[in-house]
Design a protein around this motif. Structure first.
Motif, short mmCIF file in Angstrom:
data_model
loop_
_atom_site.label_atom_id
_atom_site.label_comp_id
_atom_site.label_asym_id
_atom_site.label_seq_id
_atom_site.Cartn_x
_atom_site.Cartn_y
_atom_site.Cartn_z
N GLU A 105 9.65 4.24 -2.41
CA GLU A 105 10.40 4.17 -3.70
C GLU A 105 10.34 2.85 -4.02
OE1 GLU A 105 11.16 6.71 -6.06
OE2 GLU A 105 10.40 8.39 -4.83
N PRO A 106 9.90 2.50 -5.24
CA PRO A 106 10.65 0.95 -5.81
C PRO A 106 12.00 0.95 -5.90
CG PRO A 106 8.80 1.99 -7.27
CD PRO A 106 9.28 3.12 -6.41
N ARG A 107 12.63 0.10 -5.45
CA ARG A 107 14.15 -0.19 -5.75
C ARG A 107 14.31 -0.84 -7.17
NH1 ARG A 107 15.59 -3.07 0.07
NH2 ARG A 107 15.51 -1.09 1.30
N SER A 108 13.55 -1.37 -7.53
CA SER A 108 14.07 -1.96 -9.05
C SER A 108 12.59 -2.23 -9.63
CB SER A 108 14.79 -3.03 -8.97
OG SER A 108 14.10 -4.16 -8.17
N GLY A 109 12.59 -2.57 -10.90
CA GLY A 109 11.47 -2.80 -11.52
C GLY A 109 10.70 -1.62 -12.26
N THR B 49 0.92 -1.23 0.00
CA THR B 49 0.04 0.11 0.00
C THR B 49 0.87 1.13 0.06
OG1 THR B 49 -1.49 -1.14 1.37
CG2 THR B 49 -2.01 1.12 1.16
N HIS B 50 1.93 1.10 0.80
CA HIS B 50 2.82 2.49 0.87
C HIS B 50 3.47 2.60 -0.39
CE1 HIS B 50 2.46 2.93 5.03
NE2 HIS B 50 3.26 2.05 5.52
N LEU B 51 3.73 1.55 -1.21
CA LEU B 51 4.14 1.46 -2.68
C LEU B 51 3.14 2.13 -3.46
CD1 LEU B 51 5.81 -1.53 -4.15
CD2 LEU B 51 6.85 0.72 -4.19
N LEU B 52 1.86 1.99 -3.50
CA LEU B 52 0.78 2.47 -4.27
C LEU B 52 0.63 3.84 -3.77
CD1 LEU B 52 -1.67 -0.54 -4.32
CD2 LEU B 52 -0.44 0.46 -6.39
N ARG B 53 1.00 4.41 -2.60
CA ARG B 53 0.58 5.57 -2.12
C ARG B 53 1.77 6.54 -2.45
NH1 ARG B 53 1.09 7.66 2.91
NH2 ARG B 53 2.23 6.29 4.52
N LEU B 54 2.68 6.22 -3.00
CA LEU B 54 3.88 6.63 -3.33
C LEU B 54 4.61 7.23 -1.99
CD1 LEU B 54 2.30 8.96 -6.04
CD2 LEU B 54 3.61 7.05 -6.33
N ALA B 55 4.63 6.63 -0.99
CA ALA B 55 5.26 6.73 0.42
C ALA B 55 6.61 6.02 0.24
CB ALA B 55 4.48 6.46 1.74
#
Lengths: 286, 245
Positions: free
Chosen positions: B68-72, B60-66
């Motif tokens: 950062e993706p590390r890769s991909g 959810t934190h990824l989806l709410r932009l809190a």
């Protein structure tokens, strides 16, 4: 603000009032010291003693009095009486001096009009006395090397001391305002979650702190101004509001006018920095 | 300035509100999510279930932009997250409605004011949003509690306020992290129904929960998160269906 100054806001408000009060009080004190120093320096430099060297006798004193009455730069001249000399000696020396013990005096106390820097005041007076047939010397205020010029030092200390104290108060305000941002942590977090940028979030908190600072600064400055008036009325015998109004120059009011703006700026800056920091923490988890 | 890629825009225009491809994420040295492949489409409800500490909240934190993706590659609302500026991300967040497991509010404000906050951030004045916010208050069933300060509300009421706030700015993506936690089953299902209603206006909805039974609430695309790995289960169409066509 639903309630007037709840909790931390109330503590912040009174901290800012105190800081403004202290800064303005010190600044007004510095202005007073500056004006006293200027006044002292004017009195010191506008005073001199004329010593008649030749000829001797009462005729010479009369001739010197006549010459001094028309001499350039001189606004008043009076022969020094034995009583006046005894009083001065007692004041400077600390022990009793009997006027009757003093020899006949050949001295005049003169007051001088402010002169241009390049004017040779003493030379002009000596020349005027010589034209009246009197040989005399003028003993003016000692220069800086002889212990004079203290007023300049006092003025510098007053100016920079007040500025340093104001800077210290600004730091206190800056730190206190950070408490407001901490109190608004939840709002910063919510705003961050809802997509507010760091500048939007920090700006909102800074605006609130600056407004609090403006009002608190105004209250502190007015209180300091009232206190200063009371102190002046107590310190100057017989002083009335009308006489004080004539004494006070517009520049004397500068600290009172500047305090609300200074407190608002310092509070806004402190809250902005803290809110920006909280926003950065809230914005990034990883 | 949002730097966009025509392919990402095309993807978004074809309904892919979120697309993650091989995304890793974590905190500090720890990697919590690995190789996430995920897509959320407009008008679709995605339910991500899994045990505690499986990585649902991190997702959810990824989806709410809190986070950062590390890769991909993570593309949200047509924007490649790795290439987006802070301002672009802030603008994206304004199009995401988020219901946290423990929602944060301005506690001394009324529920109404908290719900209106996203609209105020968008520059709207009270006269512009008062009617819309009142509709939201009615929609989530908050009633007169809307005038109370948040600190006076019950847990269920707070959750409703969080939902109303998340919906206020008519978001394109709605996220709910364990929205039924601490609620009775009936209240929980009501909350999830409120959220899934938003699919009707074309929003993509992503709900994470430990409660597998929520799949019965309506037509839902089910995902399962386990030890940081996300797998697609498929569409769940069986449900109580009382509110759905």
């Amino acid at each position: 603000m639903r309630r007037a100054l709840p909790g931390v806001e109330r503590a912040l408000f009174w901290t800012l009032v105190f800081a403004a009060f202290a800064a303005v009080a010190v600044a007004l004190g510095a202005r007073a010291a500056d004006r006293i120093a200027v006044s002292y320096e004017q009195q010191r430099t506008n005073y001199a003693i004329v010593r008649v060297i030749a000829p001797e006798g009462q005729d010479a004193i009369n001739a010197a009095q006549t010459a001094l009455n028309t001499a350039p730069h001189v606004t008043s001249a009076a022969p020094m009486t034995a009583g006046r000399a005894a009083a001065l000696l007692q004041q400077w020396g600390g022990s009793d001096v009997a006027a009757g013990d003093l020899p006949p005096l050949r001295l005049f106390e003169i007051e001088l009009a402010p002169a241009e820097a390049q004017a040779d005041v003493n030379g002009d007076i000596v020349a005027a006395l010589a034209q009246g047939g009197v040989t005399a010397e003028v003993v003016g205020a000692p220069d800086t090397g002889s212990g004079g010029g203290l007023a300049g030092v006092v003025r510098q200390i007053a100016l920079w001391g007040a500025a340093a104290f104001a800077a210290l108060m600004a730091v206190i305000v800056w730190l206190a305002a950070r408490g407001l941002a901490a109190r608004r942590r939840e709002m910063v977090t919510v705003m961050c979650d809802l997509g507010a940028t760091q500048s939007e979030t920090a700006g909102r908190i800074a605006d609130e702190a600056a407004m609090t600072g403006l009002v608190a600064g105004l209250v502190g400055a007015i209180l300091a101004g009232i206190t200063a008036l009371v102190v002046l009325m107590l310190a100057i015998p017989g002083a009335q509001l009308e006489t004080l109004r004539d004494m006070i120059l517009p520049i004397d009011l500068l600290p009172i006018a500047a305090a609300p703006i200074g407190v608002a700026i310092a509070a806004g800056a402190g809250a902005r920095a803290a809110a920006a920091s909280i926003h950065r923490q809230a914005a990034r988890l990883g | 300035m949002v730097r966009t890629n025509p392919v990402d825009i095309d993807l978004y225009e074809r309904g892919a509100v979120v697309r993650f491809a091989g995304v890793d994420a974590g905190y500090g040295a720890a990697t919590v999510l690995a190789g996430i492949e995920f897509e959320a489409r407009a008008g679709e409800v995605s339910l991500v279930t899994g045990p505690a500490a499986a990585g649902k909240t991190t997702f959810t934190h990824l989806l709410r932009l809190a986070l950062e993706p590390r890769s991909g590659r993570a593309v949200m609302l047509g924007v490649d997250i790795a290439r987006a500026s802070a301002r672009a991300k802030a603008n994206l967040k304004k199009r995401i409605g988020y219901v946290a497991e423990n929602p944060v509010f301005v506690e001394h404000w009324s529920a109404f004011d908290n719900i209106a906050m996203p609209l105020r951030l968008l520059g709207q004045k009270p006269r512009d949003y008062d009617h819309d916010v009142q509709e939201l208050v009615d929609f989530v069933g908050l009633g007169d509690a809307a005038d109370l300060t948040i600190e006076k509300l019950s847990n269920a009421e707070r959750r409703r306020v969080a939902i109303a706030r998340a919906l206020a700015a008519k978001p394109t993506l709605i996220l709910a992290d364990d929205p039924t936690a601490g609620m009775s089953p009936a209240d929980g299902r009501r909350v999830v129904r409120l959220l899934t209603e938003m699919r009707r206006v074309g929003a993509a909805i992503v709900i994470t929960s430990q409660d597998e039974s929520l799949a019965d609430v309506g037509p839902i695309l089910r995902w399962r998160m386990d030890r940081g790995h996300l797998s697609r289960i498929g569409y769940e169409t069986a449900g109580d269906g009382e509110d759905y066509e």
